[in-house]
Design a protein around this motif. Structure first.
Motif, PDB file in Angstrom:
ATOM      1  N   LEU A  38      45.670  47.499  50.062  1.00  0.00           N
ATOM      2  CA  LEU A  38      46.725  46.629  49.553  1.00  0.00           C
ATOM      3  C   LEU A  38      46.045  45.454  48.857  1.00  0.00           C
ATOM      4  O   LEU A  38      45.235  44.769  49.458  1.00  0.00           O
ATOM      5  N   TYR A  39      46.384  45.275  47.599  1.00  0.00           N
ATOM      6  CA  TYR A  39      45.688  44.231  46.835  1.00  0.00           C
ATOM      7  C   TYR A  39      46.430  42.906  46.920  1.00  0.00           C
ATOM      8  O   TYR A  39      47.644  42.923  47.075  1.00  0.00           O
ATOM      9  N   PRO A  40      45.721  41.769  46.850  1.00  0.00           N
ATOM     10  CA  PRO A  40      44.294  41.627  46.578  1.00  0.00           C
ATOM     11  C   PRO A  40      43.395  42.082  47.728  1.00  0.00           C
ATOM     12  O   PRO A  40      43.740  41.885  48.895  1.00  0.00           O
ATOM     13  N   VAL A  41      42.260  42.680  47.347  1.00  0.00           N
ATOM     14  CA  VAL A  41      41.236  43.056  48.320  1.00  0.00           C
ATOM     15  C   VAL A  41      40.113  42.031  48.171  1.00  0.00           C
ATOM     16  O   VAL A  41      39.546  41.875  47.087  1.00  0.00           O
ATOM     17  N   ALA A  42      39.837  41.348  49.287  1.00  0.00           N
ATOM     18  CA  ALA A  42      39.029  40.124  49.193  1.00  0.00           C
ATOM     19  C   ALA A  42      37.591  40.349  48.741  1.00  0.00           C
ATOM     20  O   ALA A  42      36.977  39.448  48.185  1.00  0.00           O
ATOM     21  N   HIS A  43      37.038  41.543  48.977  1.00  0.00           N
ATOM     22  CA  HIS A  43      35.617  41.716  48.630  1.00  0.00           C
ATOM     23  C   HIS A  43      35.414  42.192  47.189  1.00  0.00           C
ATOM     24  O   HIS A  43      34.323  42.593  46.822  1.00  0.00           O
ATOM     25  N   GLU A  44      36.474  42.144  46.393  1.00  0.00           N
ATOM     26  CA  GLU A  44      36.356  42.642  45.019  1.00  0.00           C
ATOM     27  C   GLU A  44      35.674  41.663  44.059  1.00  0.00           C
ATOM     28  O   GLU A  44      35.772  41.816  42.849  1.00  0.00           O
ATOM     29  N   GLY A  45      35.060  40.642  44.584  1.00  0.00           N
ATOM     30  CA  GLY A  45      34.353  39.698  43.709  1.00  0.00           C
ATOM     31  C   GLY A  45      35.320  38.931  42.832  1.00  0.00           C
ATOM     32  O   GLY A  45      36.384  38.511  43.291  1.00  0.00           O
ATOM     33  N   LYS A  46      34.960  38.797  41.555  1.00  0.00           N
ATOM     34  CA  LYS A  46      35.784  37.976  40.655  1.00  0.00           C
ATOM     35  C   LYS A  46      37.199  38.523  40.535  1.00  0.00           C
ATOM     36  O   LYS A  46      38.157  37.789  40.356  1.00  0.00           O
ATOM     37  N   ARG A  47      37.312  39.822  40.597  1.00  0.00           N
ATOM     38  CA  ARG A  47      38.642  40.418  40.421  1.00  0.00           C
ATOM     39  C   ARG A  47      39.609  40.039  41.533  1.00  0.00           C
ATOM     40  O   ARG A  47      40.819  40.124  41.365  1.00  0.00           O
ATOM     41  N   ALA A  48      39.057  39.667  42.698  1.00  0.00           N
ATOM     42  CA  ALA A  48      39.937  39.362  43.833  1.00  0.00           C
ATOM     43  C   ALA A  48      40.889  38.220  43.498  1.00  0.00           C
ATOM     44  O   ALA A  48      41.999  38.157  44.029  1.00  0.00           O
ATOM     45  N   SER A  49      40.495  37.335  42.562  1.00  0.00           N
ATOM     46  CA  SER A  49      41.338  36.176  42.278  1.00  0.00           C
ATOM     47  C   SER A  49      42.701  36.589  41.735  1.00  0.00           C
ATOM     48  O   SER A  49      43.691  35.914  41.937  1.00  0.00           O
ATOM     49  N   TYR A  50      42.766  37.744  41.039  1.00  0.00           N
ATOM     50  CA  TYR A  50      44.082  38.170  40.553  1.00  0.00           C
ATOM     51  C   TYR A  50      44.507  39.504  41.174  1.00  0.00           C
ATOM     52  O   TYR A  50      45.527  40.077  40.791  1.00  0.00           O
ATOM     53  N   GLY A  51      43.734  39.986  42.139  1.00  0.00           N
ATOM     54  CA  GLY A  51      44.135  41.212  42.833  1.00  0.00           C
ATOM     55  C   GLY A  51      43.629  42.485  42.198  1.00  0.00           C
ATOM     56  O   GLY A  51      44.111  43.569  42.524  1.00  0.00           O
ATOM     57  N   GLY A  52      42.658  42.362  41.295  1.00  0.00           N
ATOM     58  CA  GLY A  52      42.153  43.562  40.625  1.00  0.00           C
ATOM     59  C   GLY A  52      41.192  44.358  41.495  1.00  0.00           C
ATOM     60  O   GLY A  52      40.718  43.879  42.530  1.00  0.00           O
ATOM     61  N   PHE A  67      30.605  44.372  45.996  1.00  0.00           N
ATOM     62  CA  PHE A  67      31.199  44.136  47.313  1.00  0.00           C
ATOM     63  C   PHE A  67      30.803  42.732  47.744  1.00  0.00           C
ATOM     64  O   PHE A  67      29.660  42.478  48.084  1.00  0.00           O
ATOM     65  N   SER A  68      31.755  41.828  47.701  1.00  0.00           N
ATOM     66  CA  SER A  68      31.430  40.439  47.992  1.00  0.00           C
ATOM     67  C   SER A  68      31.819  40.085  49.425  1.00  0.00           C
ATOM     68  O   SER A  68      32.985  39.848  49.737  1.00  0.00           O
ATOM     69  N   ILE A  69      30.820  40.035  50.280  1.00  0.00           N
ATOM     70  CA  ILE A  69      31.088  39.671  51.670  1.00  0.00           C
ATOM     71  C   ILE A  69      31.560  38.209  51.721  1.00  0.00           C
ATOM     72  O   ILE A  69      32.408  37.838  52.516  1.00  0.00           O
TER      73      ILE A  69
END
Ligand code: SF4
Ligand code: SF4
Lengths: 313, 528
Positions: A38-52, A67-69
């Protein structure tokens, strides 16, 4: 008789740890499941800011996955400490739930400090320097934790009893659980009123000290009655929490890491493929006519044939 | 309210239009809205009743044996649902959601169905979950009702719960707001699974004339491969005429890079969409093909809404066709649930040489734009445009930016406006989870008045400030077949094309409309 609180505390802590371990193991032993992120997925790096997600990349399977811990930590820590989702979506309840949870964290932190203080071998009255800071921490965390915990629990109980949308859904145990928190925190706070805050935490620290030193020696903890009563009640509560739905602090970890954020792709030739193959070999017994599971046919059999209508493909 | 669920023969509640929030102008007079059509007396007599509509058509049992059968088969299904063998696919998320709800109702605020119904308590996302939870704890685990709450389990409880599982779009917006991670959409789908996989109870649009038809004939539209090829040939000719560029869809081309799979509904209802894909893919010089194998020319997979086995069967046919043609990847056309089914859910169901990479068609279109393979002239799309985010594509797959990058390249900046909220926080069109193709009894009315109302509200809000008439056309871009179906129905129902100039279509249509080499006017603004 004097050592009763001590043994209750030991037993409560042990019961808590055993229950939490068993429950964690239960979740860890769950079979592989299909992806349900279910997005946003927090470890998606920069994309996480918009849920990508990495699925936005063309031919993503040919590229290394980011994979951004740090991304996970940035979401998890505020979520755990400040209940961000609740604050965003249900402010009325957050005003009650946040102090309750934060109170629990402070009480836990205060207890850990008590253990640390005891391990340092410092004397309560003469503590100086770092030990003095710990002593101050114990008092501040402990007192603030109990006050916030009490306010939060009472607020939650009141809301659960009065707001129709909560009342209608509550089982008696939901009210009971909150009432127990109110009672336990009230007893501890009356101990503080009766003995004075310094004396209360001094004796409590002595008792916690005995527990952390248990592996190194025997127990001799003696505490005033009201402190003893607080300890007994807290210990019972500690043992009780993981047996209720309040074990959601474990379930929530898996809800996030195993479901919401679990976007690991099943790449050709990966270890996952083997696990999936095993899962697909399990028997099916669903009995609707388009499945006609008989406990012998496995998932592959059922998915590749249609009973009676479409012959083996 | 839990006791009532198991009692009485009548509807438990009705939609009262007066309780609903008025829509934005020019539809802001609630008294002028079309009236919600009530169920007929005949339907009320014959079928199990929950609210003011019927989706599943469960006949009222006539004998005690039939009543007992409903209860027993539900319980046996529930047992399988919590078994490691029979439900490994969803066991962990299911158990997390069954065991950990704090009953805080935070999820309700995220649900468009609850909110637009006039905040009807039976439509709270957690209500159906709580009934399932109580049945599970009381009747399967023999746990105390003092701890988990009480529920009486009889045939009414079972039948109404199944019906209630079809009052959820499975959009998972509520799950986003849950502070614990409980997923009421998942629980709704698990109830649907018990009904389908154990009891054989499913709305006929999804099963008999949906997934079954696809598995037997090749497509839920009823088209076999010959008809599909004929239709696509006709679409190619039409696209050639309309754009002045020769288009020919390749079929069954072994060794092509891409197997393109559309929702076959596009071929029937929105031919300009597959036509647009064919034109753009060819113009960009891509190596691609369609497949005439069973089900491989129809990307739909209704199993994602109600049945793991129907899901797996369909996904395997798609992958098998790709394996046979030795393509490098499958590319999915503008269909949200086909995206989620094949890209994400099928991911943990396939192994070995069936594990063929799958990619969103929107990525491929984005690359065409990014790499300048086709030239676009934004000024051809000089009308207000808003973008609908299909839940399956966005919230459930994280494909958010490619469609926006395309729009930026083909629509003048000042003409594009986002809906609020958008992206992963979007609202469902109201047709999700199969509703867009379900219209039995007055279910379409329920879709228009309840589940689709929030999307209509968002569309109207996005276009506020524009002249709201047909002389000033506005475009709702919905890159998903099901969403388009729902938008078409709701726009027609409220007469929003004639009264406000609101039109809808896909993303490729907007691209071809701006394609420099094509004759202008691909979007014809004719209401079909
Ligand atoms: S599903 Fe989540 S948000 Fe909804 S009531 Fe349960 S805990 Fe609260
Ligand atoms: S999944 Fe969507 S429609 Fe279903 S309860 Fe949640 S928010 Fe409402």
């Amino acid at each position: 008789m004097e050592t009763v609180p001590f043994w209750f505390a030991c037993a409560g802590l042990l019961a808590f740890l055993v229950s939490v371990t068993l429950r964690t193991m239960m979740w860890l032993r769950m079979p592989i499941h299909v992806r349900w992120e279910l997005y946003p997925v927090a470890h998606e790096g920069k994309r996480a800011s918009y849920g990508g997600s990495y699925l936005e990349e063309s031919e993503w399977w040919k590229k290394p996955r980011e994979f951004s811990i740090w991304g996970e930590i940035r979401v998890m820590v505020p979520e755990i400490l400040f209940l961000v989702a609740l604050r965003e979506h249900n402010r009325k309840l957050w005003y009650r739930s946040f102090p309750f949870h934060f109170g629990l964290y402070l009480i836990t932190a205060g207890t850990v400090l008590m253990g640390g203080f005891a391990l340092m071998g410092s004397q309560w009255e003469s503590a100086e320097g770092f030990a003095g800071v710990l002593r101050m921490g114990i008092i501040v965390f402990g007192l603030a934790g109990l006050v916030l915990g009490l306010l939060g629990a009472a607020g939650l109980l009141h809301r659960r009893m009065t707001a129709p949308e909560l009342k209608d859904f509550s089982a008696p145990a939901d009210l009971f659980n909150l009432a127990v928190f109110v009672a336990v925190f009230s007893v501890a706070l009356s101990g503080i009123v009766l003995l004075g805050v310094v004396e209360f935490f001094a004796s409590l620290t002595g008792l916690i000290g005995q527990i952390v030193k248990l592996p190194f020696g025997h127990a001799e903890a003696q505490v005033p009655g009201i402190v003893g009563l607080s300890v007994v009640l807290m210990s019972l509560l500690l043992a009780y929490i993981p047996l209720t739905h309040m074990s959601h602090f474990i379930g929530k970890y898996f809800a996030y890491h195993s479901v919401r954020w679990n976007d690991a792709p099943n790449l050709k030739g990966s270890k996952q493929e083997k696990v999936i193959q095993e899962a697909l070999g399990q028997p099916v017994s669903w009995s609707a006519s388009h499945i006609a599971g008989d406990g012998k046919k496995n998932w592959v059999d059922v998915a590749t044939t249609m009973p009676g209508e479409i012959k083996d493909r | 309210m839990f006791a009532d669920f198991s009692r009485g023969d009548d509807c438990l509640f009705e939609i009262n239009q007066k309780d609903q929030q008025p829509l934005p102008p020019p539809f802001d007079d609630i008294d002028e809205e079309p009236l919600f059509r009530r169920l007929t007396e005949e339907a009320k007599k014959k079928y199990v009743l929950l609210d003011d509509t019927i989706a599943v058509n469960i006949p009222k049992p006539e004998t005690q044996e039939e009543e007992a059968q409903l209860v027993n088969s539900f319980l046996s299904g529930l047992r399988r649902l919590v078994s490691r063998e029979d439900n490994w696919t969803f066991l962990e998320p299911l158990m997390i959601s069954l065991e950990h709800c704090a009953k805080c109702q935070t999820c309700s605020e995220g649900c468009h169905i609850y909110e637009e119904s006039g905040r009807h308590p039976y439509y709270r996302p957690s209500y159906r979950s709580e009934i399932l939870r109580r049945i599970y704890f009381k009747y399967l685990k023999n746990s105390s009702t003092w701890v988990h709450g009480d529920i009486e389990l009889n045939w009414k409880t079972v039948a109404r719960l199944i019906e209630l599982s079809y009052r959820c779009n499975l959009c998972r917006r509520c799950a986003q707001s849950c502070p614990i991670g409980v997923d009421n959409a998942l629980l709704a789908r698990e109830i649907r699974k018990v009904a389908s996989q154990e009891m054989g109870i499913v709305p006929k649009e999804l099963h008999d004339s949906g997934s079954m038809l696809q598995l037997k004939v090749g497509s839920s539209t009823g088209m076999n491969a010959i008809v599909a090829r004929d239709n696509v040939e006709f679409i190619d000719e039409d696209t050639t005429d309309r754009t002045g560029i020769a288009v020919e869809t390749p079929w069954d081309k072994e060794g092509a890079d891409i197997l393109l799979i559309h929702n076959a509904g596009e071929i029937m209802a929105w031919p300009e969409n597959p036509g647009g894909f064919a034109l753009l893919f060819s113009a960009a010089g891509l190596s691609w093909t369609m497949s005439s194998d069973l089900a491989a020319y129809d990307g739909i997979n209704y199993g994602v809404w109600y049945d793991d086995f129907q899901f797996a069967r369909t996904a395997l046919l798609h992958l098998e066709a790709a394996r046979k043609l030795k393509v490098k990847k499958i590319v999915i056309g503008e269909c949200g649930h086909a995206h989620k089914a094949l890209s994400v859910i099928a991911d943990k169901v396939v192994t070995g040489d069936l594990n063929i990479p799958r990619e969103s068609g929107i990525n491929v279109l984005r690359d065409i734009v990014r790499e300048g393979r086709v030239k676009f002239d934004k000024s051809r799309n000089d009308f207000p445009v808003t973008l609908h985010d299909p839940c399956n594509l966005v919230r459930l797959m994280g494909i958010v930016s490619p469609q926006r990058e395309i729009i930026e390249a083909i629509v003048p900046k000042e003409r594009f406006r986002e809906m609020e909220p958008h992206g992963v926080e979007n609202y469902c069109c109201g047709g999700g989870s199969g509703f867009a193709i379900m219209s039995g009894h007055n279910f379409a009315h329920w879709r228009h008045h309840v589940s689709g109302r929030r999307k209509l509200r968002q569309v109207l809000e996005a276009f506020q400030g524009e002249v709201m008439d047909m002389e000033h056309p506005k475009y709702v871009c919905a890159p998903c077949s099901n969403c388009k179906g729902q938008l078409r129905d709701i726009i027609a129902y409220y007469d929003a094309w004639e009264r406000a100039g609101i039109y809808y279509g896909g993303l490729v249509e907007l691209m071809v409309n701006a394609m420099v080499d094509a004759q202008p006017g691909y979007i014809d603004w004719e209401w079909h």
